[in-house]
Each structure stands twice: as structure tokens, then as C-alpha cells.
Design a protein around this motif. Structure first.
Motif, short mmCIF file in Angstrom:
data_model
loop_
_atom_site.label_atom_id
_atom_site.label_comp_id
_atom_site.label_asym_id
_atom_site.label_seq_id
_atom_site.Cartn_x
_atom_site.Cartn_y
_atom_site.Cartn_z
N LEU A 38 68.80 36.87 -32.49
CA LEU A 38 70.20 36.85 -31.41
C LEU A 38 70.41 35.96 -30.44
N GLU A 39 69.10 35.72 -29.64
CA GLU A 39 69.25 35.16 -28.30
C GLU A 39 69.54 35.91 -27.47
N ILE A 40 68.98 37.21 -27.86
CA ILE A 40 69.06 38.10 -26.50
C ILE A 40 68.34 38.42 -25.20
N LYS A 41 68.47 37.57 -24.86
CA LYS A 41 67.39 37.95 -23.59
C LYS A 41 67.36 38.67 -22.24
N LYS A 42 66.09 38.85 -21.44
CA LYS A 42 66.08 39.22 -19.94
C LYS A 42 67.15 41.14 -19.92
N LEU A 43 68.06 40.83 -19.24
CA LEU A 43 68.97 41.98 -18.30
C LEU A 43 69.89 42.48 -19.62
N LYS A 44 69.94 41.58 -20.22
CA LYS A 44 71.10 42.07 -21.65
C LYS A 44 69.95 43.06 -22.80
N LEU A 45 68.71 41.94 -22.14
CA LEU A 45 68.11 42.84 -23.33
C LEU A 45 67.25 44.41 -23.82
N MET A 46 67.33 44.20 -21.80
CA MET A 46 66.71 45.58 -21.36
C MET A 46 67.91 46.55 -21.64
N VAL A 47 69.15 46.47 -21.17
CA VAL A 47 69.85 46.90 -21.57
C VAL A 47 70.63 47.91 -22.75
N LYS A 48 70.81 46.53 -23.52
CA LYS A 48 71.04 47.00 -24.80
C LYS A 48 70.08 47.01 -25.76
N PHE A 49 69.24 47.18 -25.74
CA PHE A 49 67.70 47.14 -26.52
C PHE A 49 66.85 48.86 -26.12
N ALA A 83 66.58 52.10 -27.69
CA ALA A 83 65.07 52.97 -27.88
C ALA A 83 63.82 53.56 -27.05
N ALA A 84 63.68 53.00 -26.08
CA ALA A 84 62.55 54.11 -25.07
C ALA A 84 63.36 55.28 -24.65
N PHE A 85 64.63 55.35 -24.75
CA PHE A 85 65.89 56.25 -23.96
C PHE A 85 64.95 58.18 -24.55
N GLN A 135 77.23 59.21 -27.14
CA GLN A 135 77.45 57.65 -27.15
C GLN A 135 76.86 56.62 -27.99
N TRP A 136 75.08 56.75 -28.31
CA TRP A 136 74.60 55.79 -28.89
C TRP A 136 74.93 56.15 -30.45
#
Length: 241
Positions: free
Chosen positions: A144-155, A159-161, A235-236
């Protein structure tokens, strides 16, 4: 809780302990009422909670951010991991002579001790959570070409929560324990100071009252973290049934 109070009273009766050595539940109950009615309890609680929340959030937020970054950089983490493992087992109270010299008497020594005690549990669990992320999530993000800050926040963060919140709960326990220790060393207010002051005047009923307040407050803090975990899970869409 009723059983514990009963056992407490039985120990006093069977052992023949005097009030000066082991106060009875009735004496401690009276001390609790006096502290509540006089407002002393709430003054010390307010100070202790203020110190705890300040030190806790100062530790947790950087630990999560740093843990997410280091979890994505395994070679860099190999350098930092031995340092963290050497510093982590050192009791924060062991740093108290330096902390008191650097920050003096007041709020800062307790806040610094809470920071040290809460930082490493959150850092290590965050790194572990990032390392355990299913690689298929990252492949989807790459497609999906999700990188950097958005990758950290969205994925990565969602996942690590579960691992992160486990570290936060550990940090609540260790931070609250060492808050009291810090207040016993370099503070003139708070629950730790309340216990030390009562000990110095040989009012052991007030000492036990302070211990009870500390235990109940720690219990409530742990439950608040559990409520936060449940709210984020809803929420998730990953709340436990």
C-alpha cells in the motif's frame, strides 16, 4: 480482604503482640478515619499522584517512541540492548545519593526515581512487541506504499500495543513502589513521607494506614491501565470478549 483482617486480628491475639508492636485493625481503622477527616490523606495523595503521573509519563512516552524505533532497527538494538540490560536491574533507589545531590530535596528526586523505574519495562516490552509483529502486516503496508510515520502509527503501534500495555502495567507497579521509596529519601510530603513521619513518632497505626493507602492506590492505578487497554481495544476492534 475480610479474611486478611481476620487473620491479622488472630495473629495479634495468638501472639500476644502489644499495640506498640503490631496495631490492631481497629486502631488502624481509627487512624484511617482521622487521616481522611482531617484532610491529611488527600494532601499527601495529591502530592504523590502528581509526582507519579509526571515521572510516569516522562518515562512512558519516550520509552514507547524509542522502543518502536529500535524495534525497527535490530542492528542498532544489538548495541543498546546490553546497555539496557546492565542498567535495568539497578534499583532506582541506588541512584538516590546522586539524585538528591543533583536535584535537591523536593519533587524532583521522586520524579527522577519514578522515571528510572518505569522507563526500562516499557522500552523492553515495546521492542519485543515490534519484533513479534506478523511480517504479513508489513508486507501489506509495503504494497500500500505506507511508509515512515504513517507506518508507525497505522500498523506498528497497533500491532505492538498488547506488549506495550503490558509494559505500561509493569511500569505502574514499579513506578508506584519506588515513588514511595523516593518520598522516604528526599521529600517532605507524600505517602512515603507520611509513613516515615509516623515511624519517627512511633505511631505504627498510622504507618499501617499509609501502607493500606499505598496498596489501594496501586490497585486503582492498575485498574485504570486496564480500562485504558479495553478502551483502545474497542477503538481498534480487538477488545477481549
Amino acid at each position: 480482604m475480610v479474611a486478611l483482617v481476620f487473620i491479622w486480628q488472630v495473629i495479634i491475639l495468638v501472639g500476644g503482640y502489644p499495640e506498640a508492636l503490631l496495631p490492631s485493625p481497629l486502631s488502624v481503622g481509627k487512624a484511617i478515619i482521622v487521616l481522611i477527616v482531617g484532610g491529611t490523606l488527600f494532601e499527601h495523595l495529591q502530592v504523590s499522584f502528581g509526582r507519579f503521573l509526571t515521572g510516569y509519563f516522562l518515562a512512558v512516552i519516550p520509552a514507547i517512541l524509542l522502543g518502536m524505533i529500535l524495534g525497527r532497527l535490530p542492528r542498532v538494538w544489538q548495541i543498546f540492548d546490553p546497555i539496557a540490560q546492565v542498567l535495568r536491574p539497578v534499583s532506582p533507589v541506588a541512584w538516590s545519593p546522586f539524585i538528591v545531590l543533583w536535584f535537591g530535596i523536593g519533587n524532583m528526586p521522586a520524579i527522577a526515581i519514578i522515571f528510572i523505574s518505569a522507563f526500562f519495562p516499557v522500552l523492553l516490552t515495546t521492542v519485543a512487541g515490534v519484533n513479534k509483529i506478523d511480517r504479513s502486516y508489513l508486507k501489506i503496508a509495503e504494497n500500500l506504499e505506507i511508509k515512515k510515520l504513517k507506518l508507525m502509527v497505522k500498523f506498528i503501534f497497533p500491532a505492538a500495543f498488547p506488549s506495550i500495555v503490558s509494559g505500561m502495567r509493569l511500569a505502574v507497579g514499579t513506578g508506584w513502589i519506588f515513588l514511595v521509596a523516593g518520598e522516604m529519601v528526599g521529600a517532605q510530603s507524600g505517602l512515603g513521607f507520611l509513613i516515615v513521619d509516623a515511624r519517627n513518632t512511633l505511631n505504627l497505626d498510622y504507618v499501617l494506614a499509609g501502607i493500606i493507602f499505598i496498596g489501594v492506590s496501586g490497585f486503582l492505578l492498575d485498574r485504570l491501565i486496564g480500562l485504558f487497554e479495553g478502551w483502545v481495544g474497542k477503538q481498534w476492534g480487538m477488545a477481549r470478549t
